[in-house]
Design a protein around this motif. Sequence first.
Motif: not given
Length: 117
Positions: A71-97
């Motif tokens: 997260r970068d609090n100065a930018k009010n932004t959260v990130y998710l770096q996803m590496n080595s992706l697999k077919p099982e990772d397929t989905a709709v991804y939702y941000c939550n606060a």
Amino acid sequence: QVQLVESGGGLVQPGGSLRLSCAASGIAFSIYRMGWYRQDPGKLRDLVAAISGGGVTNYSESVKGRFTISRDNAKNTVYLQMNSLKPEDTAVYYCNANSRYLNYNYWGQGTQVTVSS
């Protein structure tokens, strides 16, 4: 008005990488626990990763070692770096606060991630 706007989803081959971003507005971002969840049709919405205002992280066992939340609090932004992706990772991804102190919980609209050859 509270808004959580996700971006960065798309189609990627197995083994590839994507970086999701969630830009928040209308909240005191630094005091909120931020998280990424994912969901496929007919399934429950499951936690992928979460990060506290102080930077303490939690991960689903299925993504540990492959995904990194930040997260970068100065930018009010959260990130998710996803590496080595697999077919099982397929989905709709939702941000939550979430704020336990304020009893507030917010969701973004979701972004589609598809891992396929």
